[in-house]
Each structure stands twice: as C-alpha cells, then as structure tokens.
Motif scaffolding. Structure first.
Motif, PDB file in Angstrom:
ATOM      1  N   GLN A  58     -22.195 -71.968   4.134  1.00 11.21           N
ATOM      2  CA  GLN A  58     -21.787 -72.683   5.351  1.00 11.21           C
ATOM      3  C   GLN A  58     -22.624 -72.219   6.537  1.00 11.21           C
ATOM      4  O   GLN A  58     -23.048 -73.036   7.364  1.00 11.21           O
ATOM      5  N   PHE A  59     -22.840 -70.902   6.642  1.00 16.42           N
ATOM      6  CA  PHE A  59     -23.670 -70.366   7.716  1.00 16.42           C
ATOM      7  C   PHE A  59     -25.081 -70.944   7.634  1.00 16.42           C
ATOM      8  O   PHE A  59     -25.637 -71.402   8.635  1.00 16.42           O
ATOM      9  N   VAL A  60     -25.659 -70.905   6.438  1.00 26.30           N
ATOM     10  CA  VAL A  60     -27.034 -71.388   6.244  1.00 26.30           C
ATOM     11  C   VAL A  60     -27.141 -72.857   6.656  1.00 26.30           C
ATOM     12  O   VAL A  60     -28.066 -73.244   7.384  1.00 26.30           O
ATOM     13  N   ASN A  74     -25.538 -58.735   6.000  1.00 29.94           N
ATOM     14  CA  ASN A  74     -25.237 -60.139   5.764  1.00 29.94           C
ATOM     15  C   ASN A  74     -25.930 -61.075   6.751  1.00 29.94           C
ATOM     16  O   ASN A  74     -26.337 -62.171   6.367  1.00 29.94           O
ATOM     17  N   LEU A  75     -26.089 -60.664   8.004  1.00 31.22           N
ATOM     18  CA  LEU A  75     -26.745 -61.539   8.970  1.00 31.22           C
ATOM     19  C   LEU A  75     -28.210 -61.743   8.598  1.00 31.22           C
ATOM     20  O   LEU A  75     -28.702 -62.876   8.581  1.00 31.22           O
ATOM     21  N   TYR A  76     -28.911 -60.679   8.262  1.00 30.50           N
ATOM     22  CA  TYR A  76     -30.310 -60.809   7.837  1.00 30.50           C
ATOM     23  C   TYR A  76     -30.409 -61.722   6.619  1.00 30.50           C
ATOM     24  O   TYR A  76     -31.257 -62.617   6.562  1.00 30.50           O
ATOM     25  N   ARG A  77     -29.544 -61.504   5.649  1.00 31.04           N
ATOM     26  CA  ARG A  77     -29.571 -62.325   4.429  1.00 31.04           C
ATOM     27  C   ARG A  77     -29.360 -63.800   4.757  1.00 31.04           C
ATOM     28  O   ARG A  77     -30.045 -64.675   4.234  1.00 31.04           O
ATOM     29  N   GLY A  78     -28.407 -64.090   5.618  1.00 30.92           N
ATOM     30  CA  GLY A  78     -28.131 -65.481   5.988  1.00 30.92           C
ATOM     31  C   GLY A  78     -29.295 -66.123   6.732  1.00 30.92           C
ATOM     32  O   GLY A  78     -29.667 -67.268   6.441  1.00 30.92           O
ATOM     33  N   VAL A  79     -29.884 -65.398   7.670  1.00 33.07           N
ATOM     34  CA  VAL A  79     -31.009 -65.934   8.442  1.00 33.07           C
ATOM     35  C   VAL A  79     -32.233 -66.115   7.540  1.00 33.07           C
ATOM     36  O   VAL A  79     -32.922 -67.144   7.600  1.00 33.07           O
ATOM     37  N   LEU A 134     -33.958 -69.767   7.064  1.00 31.87           N
ATOM     38  CA  LEU A 134     -35.310 -70.054   7.550  1.00 31.87           C
ATOM     39  C   LEU A 134     -36.368 -70.090   6.462  1.00 31.87           C
ATOM     40  O   LEU A 134     -37.294 -70.909   6.521  1.00 31.87           O
ATOM     41  N   TYR A 135     -36.269 -69.190   5.499  1.00 28.79           N
ATOM     42  CA  TYR A 135     -37.356 -69.023   4.531  1.00 28.79           C
ATOM     43  C   TYR A 135     -36.917 -69.240   3.086  1.00 28.79           C
ATOM     44  O   TYR A 135     -37.669 -68.956   2.171  1.00 28.79           O
ATOM     45  N   PRO A 175     -42.060 -57.035   6.167  1.00 33.19           N
ATOM     46  CA  PRO A 175     -42.916 -58.220   6.317  1.00 33.19           C
ATOM     47  C   PRO A 175     -42.144 -59.439   6.836  1.00 33.19           C
ATOM     48  O   PRO A 175     -42.674 -60.242   7.607  1.00 33.19           O
ATOM     49  N   TRP A 176     -40.901 -59.545   6.421  1.00 30.25           N
ATOM     50  CA  TRP A 176     -40.089 -60.675   6.870  1.00 30.25           C
ATOM     51  C   TRP A 176     -39.658 -60.501   8.317  1.00 30.25           C
ATOM     52  O   TRP A 176     -39.590 -61.486   9.081  1.00 30.25           O
ATOM     53  N   LEU A 177     -39.387 -59.277   8.737  1.00 30.15           N
ATOM     54  CA  LEU A 177     -39.061 -59.029  10.144  1.00 30.15           C
ATOM     55  C   LEU A 177     -40.264 -59.352  11.031  1.00 30.15           C
ATOM     56  O   LEU A 177     -40.116 -59.910  12.118  1.00 30.15           O
TER      57      LEU A 177
END
Length: 182
Positions: free
Chosen positions: A167-169, A53-58, A62-63, A77-79
């Motif tokens: 909300q996080f985003v 979930n953290l990766y998905r939110g970030v 950002l992108y 590639p995203w990392l």
C-alpha cells in the motif's frame, strides 16, 4: 525521558546524503532510537539494512528493489543514487519518540515540532514533499499546504511495515508521479 536534541550521529549521516537541490523531500516521524548502544540503530541513512522499513519501502517504490536481505544489501550505492535523484529525508521530530508509550503524549510531541519542521522544509525548498506515515500526515499536511509547500498527496500513507508495504509503495508511486507537475 526523551532526548530533545538532535543526535550528532543522525545529523552527520543525513548531511552526507543531502543533495544540492532537494527534488523530493520525505518527512518521517522522528530520529531513530539509540537503544543504549546495545545494537545498531536502524535508520534510513545508515549503511546497514537492519529493520529499516522506510528505506525498503522507498527503494521498492522508486527502483523496484524487493525482498531486500538484511545481511546482503549494501545501502550505500542506493543512498548515493537517492541523493543524485534529489531525494532527502528529514523528520518531523529531530529526536527519538519511539519509546514514548502514551499515544496522546506522542501526538503532542509531534504537534509541538510542526513549526520547526515546516521551517526546515521551507529552507530546503523542495519541488515536492511526501509524508511517510499517517501520524506525520495528520500533523503536517495542513500546515505544509498553508505554508505554500508542495505536498504531493492528499491522503495519508501507511508507514511501510511488511504487512502494508504494498500500500505504501502504491501510494508513494502515485504521489511521486505528481512531482512532474510541480
């Protein structure tokens, strides 16, 4: 029993994606749980998506990556892009606390690890910091500010579970916009 030593798997994955200069430091709660090796660990820097979930939110913040499918999304590639953009994730607690059932005990573990986390953050010398959950914010916000470290938000962000990811985003984007001020 909680393993109080940072796992080599976790440390090696993080090290692969550490940027030369940390522009934005994210601080999560703790290292991922091993699950006794019965299934892949979900972790921000693991190349499989899983229930991260953290990766998905970030990635969404950002992108604008939304609706990531577990089986079809190659994170690598995203990392690398996150690394190139100067983003790096550490955890308040360098070992898993997910299985600690007592909220009181879990908060005590977070508090015990604050000085070490502040020192790790100071050593990375980031331009800005975002704390990725309300528990992490409650434990770290004041100590980071007292240490003169550049926390980019004044309110806690909810951890980006599916029901509060929007909300996080929004909170992440608002905090990230302040990075230009530092």
């Amino acid at each position: 029993m909680v393993n109080e030593i940072e796992d080599a798997w976790y440390a090696e994955l993080r090290a692969q994606y550490q940027p030369e200069h940390v522009r934005l430091l994210l601080i999560g709660e703790s290292a991922p749980t091993d699950h006794g090796g019965t299934r892949p660990r979900n972790f921000f820097y693991a190349d499989h998506l899983g229930y991260d979930n953290l990766y998905r939110g970030v990635a969404e913040a950002l992108y604008d990556l939304r609706g990531l499918e577990k089986r079809s999304h190659d994170k690598r590639p995203w990392l690398r892009r996150l690394q190139a953009d100067g983003l790096f994730l550490i955890d308040l607690v360098p070992y898993p606390v997910n299985d600690v059932s007592s909220k009181k005990q879990r908060k005590a573990i977070l508090r015990e690890n604050v000085p070490g986390c502040v020192e790790r953050a100071r050593a990375l010398n980031p331009d800005g910091i975002i704390l990725c959950s309300s528990d992490v914010f409650d434990a770290l916000a004041l100590p980071l500010r007292e240490a003169g470290l550049p926390l980019l938000h004044t309110r806690a962000l909810s951890f980006p579970l599916g029901n509060v990811r929007d909300q996080f985003v929004a909170g992440f984007r608002e905090a990230y916009a302040r990075l230009g001020d530092h």
